[in-house]
Scaffold this motif. Structure first.
Motif, mmCIF file in Angstrom:
data_model
loop_
_atom_site.group_PDB
_atom_site.id
_atom_site.type_symbol
_atom_site.label_atom_id
_atom_site.label_comp_id
_atom_site.label_asym_id
_atom_site.label_seq_id
_atom_site.Cartn_x
_atom_site.Cartn_y
_atom_site.Cartn_z
ATOM 1 N N HIS A 467 52.863 93.666 96.767
ATOM 2 C CA HIS A 467 51.896 92.573 96.587
ATOM 3 C C HIS A 467 52.572 91.230 96.892
ATOM 4 C CE1 HIS A 467 48.938 89.914 94.724
ATOM 5 N NE2 HIS A 467 48.103 90.942 94.678
ATOM 6 N N PRO A 468 51.918 90.347 97.603
ATOM 7 C CA PRO A 468 52.552 89.067 97.980
ATOM 8 C C PRO A 468 52.878 88.167 96.793
ATOM 9 C CG PRO A 468 50.212 89.084 98.574
ATOM 10 C CD PRO A 468 50.569 90.488 98.190
ATOM 11 N N ALA A 469 52.288 88.433 95.629
ATOM 12 C CA ALA A 469 52.577 87.608 94.455
ATOM 13 C C ALA A 469 53.905 87.949 93.798
ATOM 14 C CB ALA A 469 51.449 87.765 93.421
ATOM 15 N N VAL A 470 54.505 89.067 94.216
ATOM 16 C CA VAL A 470 55.705 89.577 93.554
ATOM 17 C C VAL A 470 56.932 89.340 94.424
ATOM 18 C CG1 VAL A 470 56.826 91.610 92.558
ATOM 19 C CG2 VAL A 470 54.333 91.332 92.379
ATOM 20 N N LEU A 492 58.372 91.806 86.112
ATOM 21 C CA LEU A 492 58.684 91.411 87.489
ATOM 22 C C LEU A 492 58.724 89.889 87.604
ATOM 23 C CD1 LEU A 492 55.584 90.635 88.091
ATOM 24 C CD2 LEU A 492 55.395 92.957 88.934
ATOM 25 N N GLU A 493 59.152 89.419 88.764
ATOM 26 C CA GLU A 493 59.213 87.977 89.020
ATOM 27 C C GLU A 493 58.139 87.583 90.021
ATOM 28 O OE1 GLU A 493 64.086 87.816 88.464
ATOM 29 O OE2 GLU A 493 63.198 87.331 90.409
ATOM 30 N N ARG A 494 57.578 86.411 89.792
ATOM 31 C CA ARG A 494 56.579 85.920 90.752
ATOM 32 C C ARG A 494 57.280 85.452 92.021
ATOM 33 N NH1 ARG A 494 56.779 80.498 91.411
ATOM 34 N NH2 ARG A 494 57.557 79.197 89.711
ATOM 35 N N ALA A 495 56.565 85.542 93.133
ATOM 36 C CA ALA A 495 57.082 85.008 94.388
ATOM 37 C C ALA A 495 57.246 83.501 94.268
ATOM 38 C CB ALA A 495 56.142 85.353 95.537
ATOM 39 N N LYS A 496 58.237 82.955 94.951
ATOM 40 C CA LYS A 496 58.552 81.533 94.792
ATOM 41 C C LYS A 496 57.426 80.617 95.241
ATOM 42 C CE LYS A 496 63.579 81.922 94.937
ATOM 43 N NZ LYS A 496 64.848 81.494 95.584
#
Length: 561
Positions: A467-470, A492-496
């Motif tokens: 997923h692009p948010a991750v 998990l971490e969000r995408a920057k």
């Protein structure tokens, strides 16, 4: 009679290759371009003798010497100096390594060192971690040159060092490794990865206190008489192009990294940097210590194929500290085999190629490297047929003697009997032999079992990371206990580049995707800021730390969703 050790091999190569470079450290802490510090084989041998002589003034053979040195040529000097003195080295790290003070305190209490080997700039910091009544400090960069003397002669089965595990699956434990163990595994590695004296060089940014980092950066070069080029892990993380440049500059390069590092490098090295790379002379790129993903291999090869990188140099490997490090590896000169297995049947214990439904694509970790390997039913203690998932067991001269001062844990893992023979190591890892090759499916303790169904955490992690948010390589899936049984959680971490306002929609989409693809309802999904998910010292996601912190409520104030 002289017992062969890494230190005696150093003396051998100092005699044969004295003025040639043995160790190069590329120091990016003081120079943006990486200031190179060199030691010839003769200079390294002289410095190791100086440290050994000083050590024997303060300690008796068989006592422990903790290595508390930053990544550098001084680390190599300290480690080999301890071995030449007949001490048991404990490869650790300098106290300024961020986030590891608690672990350092625990390990020092466990190993109770007689000596703490460090460097002059770190003496005061190291003094805060040791009891001055029990531990003497030695600055390895200040000891004077030693006169020629006889050195202690250990037995091959005497301890060479204690390899403390990274803690990725449990609290750190010191694996007892003998001189026989480390020499056997270093030779297995040299043969497997194509090491040739005078023609190959090891290149490593892995921490020297890490099992693979130590064998790649110190042990294998001592066995094969190879030069070693070392970088600091932080230098790699700041700019992975530095690793690629070192590979380019080192004829016959042999290197290793966890899976995430290959994807990280492919995404971070610029086209301008690539234009200066010549990777056609790379001999082996070892991918191990976490699940090897087909997509990562493809991403790395796509990024650097134009620089001359041969797809056949990718070598998927399996190993663990309890076996010194290396257990199995794919064949040289061939791309690693990939097989898509039916996901549900794999989770149920059978490796069956997918007929087109939901699948898990696994990368082969090849064949045992000079040792015996079986896939076993751990309850019945019987070998399983090919195609059946079980626990990986290993037997060979590279298998360690047990855990330091922990006979109970040692008896559960080491020296087990199988098929009428003793000396087997139960790795705790799950795998399957398919067409004779080993495919690692996960760890027994990491399996997520919900409503009677097994789920491999890496499958769930790969799903959410699409997923692009991750943020890539940031997810940890694990099980937690509830009154009605186990439940699944993902951290998990969000995408920057993701706005926090979009997290609610992303969370809902991720829950739906996991439910759809895995038939699994997540009890919780926690988004954290980039860099917040716990990792081990070698950069891998630590599921056990994530689980422990989640259960302790440590993420409550930091979660974004």
């Amino acid at each position: 009679m002289t017992t062969e050790t890494l230190a005696t091999l150093l003396r051998h190569w100092a005699g044969r290759r004295g003025d040639e470079t043995a160790v190069t450290f590329l120091d990016y802490r003081t120079s943006e371009d990486g200031r190179a510090a060199f030691l010839t084989w003769r200079e390294l041998d002289d410095r190791v003798s100086a440290v050994a002589a000083r050590a024997l003034e303060l300690a008796e053979p068989g006592e422990r010497a903790a290595v508390l040195v930053e990544q550098s040529a001084d680390y190599v000097v300290a480690f080999l100096g301890a071995l030449r003195a007949g001490l048991v080295a404990v490869p650790l790290f300098a106290p300024n390594l961020p986030g590891h003070a608690g672990r350092l305190t625990a390990v020092l209490a466990d190993c109770d060192p007689r000596l703490a080997l460090t460097t002059a700039p770190r003496l005061d910091q190291v003094a805060e971690f040791v009891d001055p009544k029990r531990t003497e400090l030695v600055a390895v960069d200040l000891v004077p040159r030693a006169r020629e003397r006889e050195w202690p002669v250990p037995d091959p089965d005497d301890l060479a060092y204690l390899q403390y595990t990274s803690g990725s699956t449990r609290s750190p434990a010191g694996v007892m490794l003998s001189h026989r163990n480390v020499l056997a595994n270093a030779r297995q590695a040299c043969e497997a990865y194509g090491a040739v004296t005078g023609h190959t060089t090891t290149v490593s940014w892995l921490p020297l206190f890490h099992d693979m980092g130590l064998v790649l950066g110190i042990a294998a070069p001592m066995v094969a008489g190879m030069a070693a080029t070392l970088l600091d892990p932080v230098a790699f993380l700041e700019s992975p192009g530095r690793w690629l440049r070192a590979l380019s500059a080192s004829p016959g390069a042999i290197s290793a990294a966890p899976n995430f590092a290959y994807g990280y490098s492919a995404s971070r090295v610029s086209e301008r940097e690539k234009s200066y790379l010549e990777l056609s002379r790379v001999v082996s790129l070892i991918n191990g210590s976490e699940p090897v993903l087909p997509s990562t291999i493809a991403q790395f090869q796509t990024a650097f194929g134009e620089c001359g990188l041969d797809p056949a140099v990718h070598r998927a490997s399996y190993g663990l500290a309890e076996a010194t490090v290396l257990v199995s590896v794919t064949e040289a000169g061939k791309p690693s085999r990939q097989v898509s297995f039916d996901r549900d049947r794999l989770a149920a214990g059978a490796a069956v190629p997918s007929g087109g439904g939901d699948s898990s694509t696994l990368v082969s970790c090849g064949y045992a490297a000079g040792q015996q390997l079986r896939v076993v039913d751990p309850e019945q203690r019987k070998a399983l047929p090919d195609g059946t998932v079980g626990e990986i067991w290993v037997r060979g001269e590279n298998v360690g003697r047990g855990y330091w001062r922990n006979p109970k844990a040692s008896a559960e893992v080491f020296g087990l009997r199988l098929d009428g023979t003793g000396g087997w190591l139960a790795t705790g890892d799950l795998g399957v032999l398919f067409d004779g090759e080993l495919y690692v499916t996960g760890r027994r303790k990491d399996l997520v079992i919900v409503d009677g169904r097994n789920h491999y955490p890496q499958d769930i992690e790969q799903t959410v990371e699409e997923h692009p948010a991750v943020r890539r390589h940031s997810a940890a899936a694990f099980a937690i206990p509830l009154d009605e049984g186990e439940a699944a959680v993902v951290v998990l971490e969000r995408a920057k580049n993701l706005e926090e306002a979009n997290l609610a929609a992303a969370t809902e989409a991720l829950r739906a995707e996991v439910a759809s693809r895995h038939g699994l309802k997540l009890t919780d999904l926690v988004f954290l800021a980039p860099g917040e998910v716990p990792r081990t010292s070698s950069g891998k996601i630590s599921r056990s730390s994530c689980r422990a912190r989640y259960l302790d409520g440590a993420f409550a104030d930091r979660r974004l969703s």
